[in-house]
Design an enzyme around this catalytic site. Structure first.
Site, PDB file in Angstrom:
ATOM      1  N   SER A   1     -14.470  26.157  -4.104  1.00  0.00           N
ATOM      2  CA  SER A   1     -14.361  26.265  -2.650  1.00  0.00           C
ATOM      3  C   SER A   1     -15.475  27.115  -2.033  1.00  0.00           C
ATOM      4  O   SER A   1     -15.624  27.173  -0.826  1.00  0.00           O
ATOM      5  CB  SER A   1     -13.004  26.844  -2.249  1.00  0.00           C
ATOM      6  OG  SER A   1     -12.998  28.245  -2.421  1.00  0.00           O
TER       7      SER A   1
ATOM      8  N   LYS B   1     -12.858  34.481  -0.901  1.00  0.00           N
ATOM      9  CA  LYS B   1     -13.214  33.794   0.337  1.00  0.00           C
ATOM     10  C   LYS B   1     -14.072  34.726   1.172  1.00  0.00           C
ATOM     11  O   LYS B   1     -14.177  35.923   0.905  1.00  0.00           O
ATOM     12  CB  LYS B   1     -11.936  33.449   1.132  1.00  0.00           C
ATOM     13  CG  LYS B   1     -11.038  32.403   0.472  1.00  0.00           C
ATOM     14  CD  LYS B   1     -11.616  31.007   0.558  1.00  0.00           C
ATOM     15  CE  LYS B   1     -10.731  29.961  -0.109  1.00  0.00           C
ATOM     16  NZ  LYS B   1     -10.711  30.036  -1.570  1.00  0.00           N
TER      17      LYS B   1
END
Lengths: 419, 142
Positions: B60, B97
């Protein structure tokens, strides 16, 4: 002033560093061979799990309450301990590492708000290492230890407690069990009980001559320390150990001599490596082995054999050879051995030992080079990379069913993060 | 408490030393007194006590240069800041993230433009959430 920084439920807290989901959940860590509980999170303590409870006895409780169980992961604990120590060292000029999870800080000559200092240091350890640490500050080491225990009892202290006012000290000592005071041994507690001494405050109020007569020097020091007079030395330079013991209980029982030799050879190697690290020689070594005391229906034995080295030695080959001879003397056919170990005693600094008149110094120098080469290879490429044939694969037979990965000490074990 | 002193590195020199001693050189090396060397740890690990390594599992964050199998260097001494890439712990799991800290709260942004599967995670007040540590370097094999 002195501070004691004590990691809360240290092994259990280490297991939580990479498993934050275990925060607030009961966690226990088992001793070698998954024998008994040696660390418990607060939640596990609340379930009634005691220090030293055998695992088989609490298994039901553990399963019913979803307690997270870990086998000891000492490389992880050692690494986390060094991290906490590093944070402490930056806060005070001198630090005495007392054990894997406790260190004293010498704050003499520091002019700061000690209550703030204690709370900040606790917060900083938590932020940098994720380990919760209780910091007690007081005029003596003994009182600092008591202050650090208060932090654990009272969360509103935010991990730091400065205990110095006479009235505060009295209030605390009146409630503090004498058996929990640092330096009061189990035998003293029995004596004290008969005298009606229950709390640290009672002890402090004993007549000084009675203390000196009954408890000798250590008890006298403790008495003074409770009165705020520092008299336990600050030892920031740790002296070498006086004896080294390497022992384990086995995952399964051992009935043959070759198997026992292999285990003992590994213990001996581990002991001599520690001896060499502190640059000592030893004059005496003992090997012991015994059967499982809890198996009352099986034949029981406890054997040991002593070897001596009149000139002192720290030679890998001499050590393993002697250990093998001692093992042969210890072992008896027909018994199932559960635990064995090597104890080396009468340690002297290598530099202090006068060489024997009849020593073959050329041969000794050669042996020393060989031992040093072995140390270097094992340091550079991993312990046991070069070993004696009798050590087998170099592994100790022990059960560690619930061990967590070596997150911080092995490349293959790095924590994985979903990205 | 501002100054940070790293804990002593276990001296990894004994082997090197042993080899050096055996070299019989014809003339003394002029470089002997000015031994200087580069140590990658010194560059990549600012704070020894608070630096941890993690292994990347997933894709991701490929646009942020984090590929499967890379090693992330994570420093807990660094305070989280808007836009930092960090190891976060949310709802019982770790994730890495980009942390967006704004007036509307916190969002965790993926960095994989081509894959619609990854959407920003809005951190709700009731979520069990913490920033475990800020990523300072990525080690990757080429």
């Amino acid at each position: 002033m002195f501070a004691l920084a004590d990691c809360n439920n240290f092994f259990a807290s280490c297991e939580r560093v990479f498993r934050p989901e275990l925060n607030g959940k009961p966690v226990i860590v088992l001793s070698n061979n998954d024998g008994c509980a040696v660390a418990r999170s607060n939640e596990a303590k609340a379930l009634g799990i005691k220090m030293g409870d055998p695992f088989f006895k609490i298994k039901g409780l553990v399963e019913r309450n979803g307690v997270a169980v870990f086998s000891g992961n000492f490389p992880l604990y050692g690494d986390m301990s060094r991290r906490v120590q590093a944070v402490l060292r930056e806060a005070a000029p001198s630090v005495e590492v007392y054990s894997i999870d406790e260190a004293f800080l010498d704050l003499r000559g520091m002019d700061v708000d000690f209550d703030r200092f204690a709370k900040d240091l606790s917060a900083r350890c938590r932020k940098l290492t994720a380990i919760p640490v209780s910091v007690g500050v007081a005029p003596t080491k003994t009182l600092a230890k008591i202050a650090s225990k208060l932090c654990k009892q009272y969360p509103k202290l935010q991990g730091g407690c400065y205990m110095h006012r006479e009235e505060d000290i009295e209030k605390v000592l009146r409630k503090f069990p004498v058996a929990d005071v640092w330096g009061i041994g189990r035998r003293s507690v029995k004596k004290l009980e008969t005298m009606g001494v229950k709390t640290a405050w009672d002890y402090r109020n004993l007549h000084p001559s009675a203390v000196r007569a009954l408890f000798a020097l250590p008890g006298w020091r403790t008495w003074q320390e409770l009165r705020g007079i520092p008299c336990i030395e600050f030892e920031d330079i740790v002296e070498g150990k006086q004896s080294i013991c390497v022992s384990r209980s086995f995952a399964h029982e051992i009935t043959t001599l070759p198997e026992l030799r292999e285990q003992v050879a590994n213990f001996a190697e581990s002991a001599v490596s520690k001896l060499r690290q502190q640059h000592s020689l030893c004059l005496e070594m003992a090997v012991f082995a015994y059967t499982n005391r809890f198996k009352t229906d099986a034949p029981q034995t406890f054997g040991s054999a002593l070897m001596s080295f009149p000139d002192g030695t720290a030679d890998h080959r001499a050590f393993v050879t002697a250990a093998m001879q001692a093992t042969a003397e210890t072992f008896r056919e027909g018994y199932a051995y559960k635990k064995a170990g090597v104890v080396i005693t009468k340690l002297v600094a290598a530099a202090d030992q006068t060489p024997s008149l009849f020593a073959d110094t050329a041969a000794e120098a050669r042996d020393e080079r060989l031992s040093t080469a072995l140390d270097n290879l094992n340091a550079a490429y991993g312990r046991g990379i070069v070993r004696f044939g009798v050590q087998g694969d170099g592994k100790v037979l022990s059960a560690r069913e619930h061990q967590s990965p070596h997150y911080t000490t092995r490349w293959d074990d790095l924590p994985k993060v979903k990205v | 408490m501002q100054k940070f002193e790293p804990y002593p590195l276990e001296e990894q020199a004994p082997f090197e030393g042993a080899l050096m001693g055996d070299i019989k050189a014809g003339f003394p090396s002029p470089a002997e007194d000015v031994r200087e060397k580069l140590d990658l740890t010194e560059l990549l690990v600012r704070h020894r006590a608070s630096t941890f390594f993690f292994r990347v599992d997933g894709v991701s964050m490929v646009d942020a240069g984090m590929d499967e199998g890379d090693i992330l260097i994570v420093d807990r001494a660094v305070d989280p800041y808007n836009g930092c890439k960090a190891v976060c712990f949310i709802d019982g799991e770790y994730t890495v993230k980009q942390v967006e800290i704004g007036p509307q709260g916190v969002r965790l942004l993926p960095a994989n433009g081509t894959n619609a599967k990854y959407k920003p995670i809005v951190v709700r007040p009731e979520d069990e959430f913490l920033v475990w540590g800020v990523v300072t370097y990525i080690i990757k094999k080429v």
